[in-house]
Write a protein that holds these residues in place. Structure first.
Motif, mmCIF file in Angstrom:
data_model
loop_
_atom_site.group_PDB
_atom_site.id
_atom_site.type_symbol
_atom_site.label_atom_id
_atom_site.label_comp_id
_atom_site.label_asym_id
_atom_site.label_seq_id
_atom_site.Cartn_x
_atom_site.Cartn_y
_atom_site.Cartn_z
ATOM 1 N N GLN A 486 0.838 -1.203 0.000
ATOM 2 C CA GLN A 486 0.000 0.000 0.000
ATOM 3 C C GLN A 486 0.874 1.254 0.000
ATOM 4 O OE1 GLN A 486 -0.407 -2.696 1.706
ATOM 5 N NE2 GLN A 486 -2.539 -3.091 2.277
ATOM 6 N N LEU A 487 1.989 1.148 0.711
ATOM 7 C CA LEU A 487 2.882 2.293 0.788
ATOM 8 C C LEU A 487 3.464 2.601 -0.594
ATOM 9 C CD1 LEU A 487 4.168 4.164 2.966
ATOM 10 C CD2 LEU A 487 6.153 2.666 2.835
ATOM 11 N N ALA A 488 3.899 1.525 -1.282
ATOM 12 C CA ALA A 488 4.466 1.714 -2.622
ATOM 13 C C ALA A 488 3.406 2.330 -3.539
ATOM 14 C CB ALA A 488 4.945 0.376 -3.180
ATOM 15 N N GLY A 489 2.166 1.852 -3.434
ATOM 16 C CA GLY A 489 1.073 2.392 -4.252
ATOM 17 C C GLY A 489 0.887 3.879 -3.986
ATOM 18 N N PHE A 490 0.894 4.219 -2.692
ATOM 19 C CA PHE A 490 0.696 5.623 -2.308
ATOM 20 C C PHE A 490 1.834 6.506 -2.839
ATOM 21 C CE2 PHE A 490 1.972 8.772 0.944
ATOM 22 C CZ PHE A 490 0.954 9.699 0.744
ATOM 23 N N LEU A 491 3.057 6.015 -2.678
ATOM 24 C CA LEU A 491 4.203 6.831 -3.099
ATOM 25 C C LEU A 491 4.238 6.981 -4.619
ATOM 26 C CD1 LEU A 491 6.892 5.517 -0.595
ATOM 27 C CD2 LEU A 491 5.707 7.730 -0.551
ATOM 28 N N ASP A 492 3.823 5.893 -5.334
ATOM 29 C CA ASP A 492 3.744 5.969 -6.800
ATOM 30 C C ASP A 492 2.787 7.079 -7.209
ATOM 31 O OD1 ASP A 492 5.503 4.061 -7.310
ATOM 32 O OD2 ASP A 492 4.064 2.463 -7.823
ATOM 33 N N GLU A 493 1.671 7.095 -6.488
ATOM 34 C CA GLU A 493 0.660 8.076 -6.860
ATOM 35 C C GLU A 493 1.150 9.494 -6.595
ATOM 36 O OE1 GLU A 493 -3.369 7.138 -5.619
ATOM 37 O OE2 GLU A 493 -3.697 9.313 -5.655
ATOM 38 N N VAL A 494 1.830 9.654 -5.478
ATOM 39 C CA VAL A 494 2.388 10.974 -5.176
ATOM 40 C C VAL A 494 3.348 11.387 -6.294
ATOM 41 C CG1 VAL A 494 3.875 12.257 -3.597
ATOM 42 C CG2 VAL A 494 2.142 10.720 -2.691
ATOM 43 N N ALA A 495 4.194 10.439 -6.719
ATOM 44 C CA ALA A 495 5.173 10.738 -7.762
ATOM 45 C C ALA A 495 4.455 11.095 -9.073
ATOM 46 C CB ALA A 495 6.097 9.543 -7.963
ATOM 47 N N ARG A 496 3.378 10.342 -9.360
ATOM 48 C CA ARG A 496 2.650 10.596 -10.605
ATOM 49 C C ARG A 496 2.036 12.001 -10.585
ATOM 50 N NH1 ARG A 496 -0.219 6.035 -10.607
ATOM 51 N NH2 ARG A 496 -2.101 7.095 -9.934
ATOM 52 N N ARG A 497 1.396 12.285 -9.414
ATOM 53 C CA ARG A 497 0.772 13.606 -9.302
ATOM 54 C C ARG A 497 1.818 14.705 -9.452
ATOM 55 N NH1 ARG A 497 -2.414 14.263 -4.061
ATOM 56 N NH2 ARG A 497 -2.408 12.018 -3.753
ATOM 57 N N GLU A 498 2.926 14.455 -8.850
ATOM 58 C CA GLU A 498 4.031 15.411 -8.904
ATOM 59 C C GLU A 498 4.442 15.682 -10.344
ATOM 60 O OE1 GLU A 498 7.684 16.241 -6.217
ATOM 61 O OE2 GLU A 498 5.546 16.645 -6.129
ATOM 62 N N SER A 499 4.614 14.567 -11.119
ATOM 63 C CA SER A 499 5.074 14.788 -12.487
ATOM 64 C C SER A 499 3.968 15.435 -13.334
ATOM 65 C CB SER A 499 5.579 13.492 -13.134
ATOM 66 O OG SER A 499 4.557 12.549 -13.176
ATOM 67 N N GLU A 500 2.701 15.118 -12.988
ATOM 68 C CA GLU A 500 1.597 15.779 -13.700
ATOM 69 C C GLU A 500 1.648 17.286 -13.448
ATOM 70 O OE1 GLU A 500 -1.643 12.161 -13.542
ATOM 71 O OE2 GLU A 500 -2.131 14.059 -12.556
ATOM 72 N N ILE A 501 1.888 17.636 -12.185
ATOM 73 C CA ILE A 501 1.936 19.063 -11.842
ATOM 74 C C ILE A 501 3.074 19.752 -12.595
ATOM 75 C CG2 ILE A 501 2.405 20.696 -9.959
ATOM 76 C CD1 ILE A 501 0.959 18.644 -8.114
ATOM 77 N N GLN A 502 4.222 19.049 -12.607
ATOM 78 C CA GLN A 502 5.372 19.648 -13.284
ATOM 79 C C GLN A 502 5.076 19.827 -14.770
ATOM 80 O OE1 GLN A 502 8.722 17.293 -12.200
ATOM 81 N NE2 GLN A 502 8.937 18.354 -10.228
ATOM 82 N N GLU A 503 4.404 18.802 -15.335
ATOM 83 C CA GLU A 503 4.008 18.840 -16.748
ATOM 84 C C GLU A 503 3.138 20.078 -17.003
ATOM 85 O OE1 GLU A 503 4.718 17.478 -20.228
ATOM 86 O OE2 GLU A 503 5.617 16.533 -18.459
ATOM 87 N N LEU A 504 2.147 20.274 -16.105
ATOM 88 C CA LEU A 504 1.232 21.412 -16.241
ATOM 89 C C LEU A 504 1.995 22.738 -16.181
ATOM 90 C CD1 LEU A 504 -1.873 20.463 -14.040
ATOM 91 C CD2 LEU A 504 -1.861 20.961 -16.474
ATOM 92 N N MET A 505 2.976 22.779 -15.210
ATOM 93 C CA MET A 505 3.748 24.002 -15.045
ATOM 94 C C MET A 505 4.520 24.328 -16.328
ATOM 95 S SD MET A 505 3.502 24.916 -11.716
ATOM 96 C CE MET A 505 4.957 25.369 -10.792
ATOM 97 N N LYS A 506 5.082 23.236 -16.916
ATOM 98 C CA LYS A 506 5.899 23.436 -18.120
ATOM 99 C C LYS A 506 5.040 24.030 -19.238
ATOM 100 C CE LYS A 506 8.986 19.662 -17.858
ATOM 101 N NZ LYS A 506 9.119 18.340 -18.462
ATOM 102 N N ARG A 507 3.812 23.424 -19.369
ATOM 103 C CA ARG A 507 2.943 23.850 -20.469
ATOM 104 C C ARG A 507 2.489 25.301 -20.331
ATOM 105 N NH1 ARG A 507 -1.253 19.236 -20.697
ATOM 106 N NH2 ARG A 507 0.211 17.498 -20.686
ATOM 107 N N ARG A 508 2.491 25.760 -19.109
ATOM 108 C CA ARG A 508 2.008 27.123 -18.911
ATOM 109 C C ARG A 508 2.882 28.128 -19.609
ATOM 110 N NH1 ARG A 508 0.329 28.339 -12.964
ATOM 111 N NH2 ARG A 508 -1.535 27.086 -12.797
#
Ligand SMILES: Nc1ncnc2c1ncn2[C@@H]1O[C@H](COP(=O)(O)OP(=O)(O)OP(=O)(O)O)[C@@H](O)[C@H]1O
Ligand SMILES: [Mg+2]
Length: 508
Positions: A486-508
């Motif tokens: 469960q911990l690995a799942g949670f951390l994966d999701e945090v990482a995914r969200r993080e990269s999504e945010i970074q992606e969004l920032m880049k596109r701006r």
């Protein structure tokens, strides 16, 4: 001649020779003698091992109550008081054999000199060679002070009461070694060291505290060896349990010793015990505070293994349980009655589990060493021998709540109340009645687990940790360390969200 029976007395020589083979060694034999001195209320026991080649001697003296002439003659009889006789609660004896069997296992000539209040000094001797020389098979107990050389006559002169045992002709220990036999002399010295370690261990609870006694070995007091390191901070004592069966009670208390990184090298080496760390794991059985068994899993289906070596479990018996526990004459064995097997197994499993965790999870310990004191929600505090459970104020979530709240006093009061009202008695009782029947953390609420992970993780991030660091801390933290997937799942999701945010920032 009676027609109904023959008198079949044992031959004195034959029986004595057989009694020699009880299996004592020098340390266990001396422990048996010390038992008698303690029962006779001695405050001091002096043991001297005097090297003199074949004439070497061992002299054991105490300042206990001593014996009258009648008492001494009775005491010298093998089987002076039978195992079924009622004994006072603090009597360390049981069989009426120890003094004789222990002594003659080491020497061929035992002389006892004793002095009781308002009676004269009396002397009796069992001499195996003399008995053999008579050829009669008679139990001739020699008497009279002149059996001893004049230098020995005054040994008790300065004491109001007391007893001395002289062990002469130490055939087991020195045989016919000559005075300048260096090998034999070294062996003699080494055995004296073994005696010191053994007595320090067996009588450690008599050697410290109020009303303590002193055992002097060749003039030096023996320091106690406490297998539970009760004075070390990092020891983790588990709650004690009293097991009741019939009219008998035993009190069991497991101790989990600290990881070696928590002790100085010297302390760690000393704590190992005479036979080493691995050998000294398991149950320690005490009878009237005298140690009988120094680490054994008692045939309960468990083996001694390296990763359980930090588990030492104290078991306290009174002397009325002797027969049920199958105590032997040498006081070196005890077997738990079958009715107790299940409870002892349960306690052993709990202690072993905890010990293995401390042994294996060096990670945890290292984290703590690095000043990271945030990992444990509950901390375990022992004050004046009493255990308290405290909520760790440095836990990230606790810190966050205390930081965010507008009413710190109320939150503190709440934490205090939770700590004061930990239902330990109920937990202990429930556990005794139905072991393994506790729900595990988040067993019935996976979504709460997820929320808790998130809350703690972001509390750490808010407090200035970088994400990788916070992820690592979370992985080592109770109870999340038990949910690696469960911990690995949670951390994966945090990482995914993080990269999504970074992606969004880049596109701006
Ligand atoms: N140092 C002593 N001071 C006073 N009395 C003693 C001393 N040593 C032995 N005795 C007396 O001698 C008796 C016999 O001792 P012994 O060790 O042979 O048997 P025990 O202690 O009764 O039982 P066990 O065989 O279990 O040791 C004791 O019961 C005690 O009365
Ligand atoms: Mg005895």
């Amino acid at each position: 001649m009676s027609p109904e029976f023959d008198i079949a007395n044992p031959g004195a020589v034959e029986l004595f020779e057989s009694l020699r083979a009880f299996g004592y060694d020098l340390p266990t034999a001396l422990a048996d003698i010390v038992d008698n001195s303690i029962t006779a209320r001695a405050r001091n026991i002096w043991i001297d091992l005097n090297w003199k080649g074949a004439d070497s001697r061992i002299i054991i003296r105490d300042d206990g109550d001593g014996m009258t002439e009648m008492g001494l003659v009775q005491a010298m009889r093998p089987g002076s008081l039978g195992p079924l006789a009622e004994r006072s609660a603090n009597d360390l004896g049981r069989f009426g054999l120890g003094m004789k069997t222990a002594s003659i296992s080491q020497c061929r000539c035992l002389t006892v000199m004793s002095k009781a209040t308002s009676s004269t000094t009396v002397v009796r001797r069992w001499d195996l060679d003399y008995i053999a020389s008579t050829g009669t098979g008679e139990w001739r107990l020699l008497k009279g002070i002149d059996l001893l050389p004049p230098t020995d006559h005054e040994v008790l002169a300065d004491q109001a009461t007391g007893t001395v045992l002289f062990w002469d002709r130490l055939d087991q220990l020195v045989g016919d070694a000559s005075l300048d036999d260096e090998v034999a002399q070294r062996h003699f010295r080494e055995r004296a060291d073994a005696v010191k370690l053994h007595l320090a261990m067996v009588f450690h609870r008599f050697l410290r505290g109020r009303n303590s006694i002193r055992i002097h070995l060749n003039g030096r007091p023996i320091e106690p060896w406490d297998p539970f390191l009760e004075d070390a901070d990092a020891v983790d004592p588990m709650p004690s349990e009293t097991l009741v069966f019939g009219n008998e009670e035993v009190v069991v208390k497991p101790f989990i010793l600290p990881h070696h990184s928590k002790l100085s090298a010297e302390r760690h080496a000393l704590a190992a015990g005479p036979k080493g760390w691995n050998a000294h794991q398991g149950f320690y059985i005490y009878r009237n505070r005298r140690l009988l068994v120094a680490g054994d899993w008692l045939g309960l289906g468990m083996q001694k293994e390296e990763h359980y070596k930090l588990a030492r479990i104290r078991v306290d018996l009174g002397n009325s349980s002797d027969l049920i526990w199958q105590i032997d004459v040498k006081k070196s064995r005890a077997r738990p009655p079958t009715v107790l097997h299940k409870d002892l197994q349960r306690l052993a499993r709990a202690a072993r589990g905890r010990a293995a965790k401390i042994y294996r999870h060096r990670g945890k310990v290292l984290q703590r060493q690095h000043g990271d004191n945030q990992v444990f929600l509950w901390t375990h505090l022992v004050r004046h021998g009493k255990t308290f459970y405290k909520v760790n104020r440095d836990h990230p979530l606790v810190r966050k709540v205390l930081g965010d709240t507008g009413d710190k006093a109320a939150v503190r009061a709440l934490l205090n109340l939770v700590e004061q009202a930990v239902p330990t008695p109920l937990i202990v009782i429930n556990n005794a009645e139905a072991p393994n029947a506790f729900g595990g953390p988040f067993e019935d609420s996976p979504s709460d687990l997820r929320q808790a992970m998130e809350a703690v993780f972001f509390a750490m991030v808010d407090q200035g940790r970088n994400r990788a660091d916070a992820a690592r801390a979370l992985a080592g933290m109770e109870p999340f360390n038990h949910f690696p997937e469960q911990l690995a799942g949670f951390l994966d999701e945090v990482a995914r969200r993080e990269s999504e945010i970074q992606e969004l920032m880049k596109r701006r």
